[in-house]
Design a protein around this motif. Structure first.
Motif, PDB file in Angstrom:
ATOM      1  N   SER A   1      -7.001  -6.000   2.076  1.00  0.00           N
ATOM      2  CA  SER A   1      -5.990  -5.106   1.505  1.00  0.00           C
ATOM      3  C   SER A   1      -6.555  -3.754   1.108  1.00  0.00           C
TER       4      SER A   1
ATOM      5  N   ALA B   1       0.835  -1.202   0.000  1.00  0.00           N
ATOM      6  CA  ALA B   1       0.000   0.000   0.000  1.00  0.00           C
ATOM      7  C   ALA B   1       0.872   1.255   0.000  1.00  0.00           C
TER       8      ALA B   1
ATOM      9  N   THR C   1      -5.308  -0.245   2.607  1.00  0.00           N
ATOM     10  CA  THR C   1      -4.771   0.754   1.688  1.00  0.00           C
ATOM     11  C   THR C   1      -5.438   2.107   1.897  1.00  0.00           C
TER      12      THR C   1
ATOM     13  N   LYS D   1      -3.465   5.424   3.100  1.00  0.00           N
ATOM     14  CA  LYS D   1      -3.530   6.607   2.243  1.00  0.00           C
ATOM     15  C   LYS D   1      -3.936   7.835   3.057  1.00  0.00           C
TER      16      LYS D   1
END
Length: 133
Positions: free
Chosen positions: A113, A82, A117, A121
């Motif tokens: 996932s 990520a 992610t 972020k």
């Protein structure tokens, strides 16, 4: 199928990894932190130096929460992937400082996932808002 342009570097080289004991110790002693589930993010900013990579990363998954090494390694791999795809959010050319970042995974369950992610972020966007000139 998308084509990756030359200016996007999706690698995660050893120079980007935080692995020196003294650097890690300094990060945990002097660094600032914030919490965004499932991560505790500890970071420290220093004047930009040509010897140091503009950003270095440490990923930690506690053995207390995940007893089996394959589980810990799987989560670290997810976080690394990520980060690798979204590290452009902290653009090295726009950084006024050198950043050292530690991600500590605090959940006691594995996350998909895509959810992981999204959370990573958000942490990078928060760091971006603090340090990009």
């Amino acid at each position: 199928m998308s084509v990756i342009s030359d200016n996007n570097d999706f690698s995660f080289k050893k120079t980007e990894r935080l692995h020196h004991r003294n650097d890690i110790q300094e990060l945990f002693e002097k660094g600032s932190s914030f919490y965004l589930y499932p991560f505790k993010v500890i970071y420290i900013a220093e004047p930009l130096d040509s010897k140091i990579k503009p950003q270095q990363l440490l990923i930690s998954v506690p053995k207390r929460k995940f007893k089996k090494a394959p589980d810990r390694n799987f989560i670290k791999r997810q976080v690394r992937e990520a980060y690798r795809h979204h590290k452009y959010l902290i653009d090295p050319e726009k950084l006024s400082k050198s950043l050292r970042i530690a991600y500590i995974y605090t959940s006691d369950k594995k996350m998909p996932s895509d959810a992981l992610t999204k959370k990573l972020k958000k942490t990078l966007e928060r760091l971006h808002s603090e340090f990009v000139v």
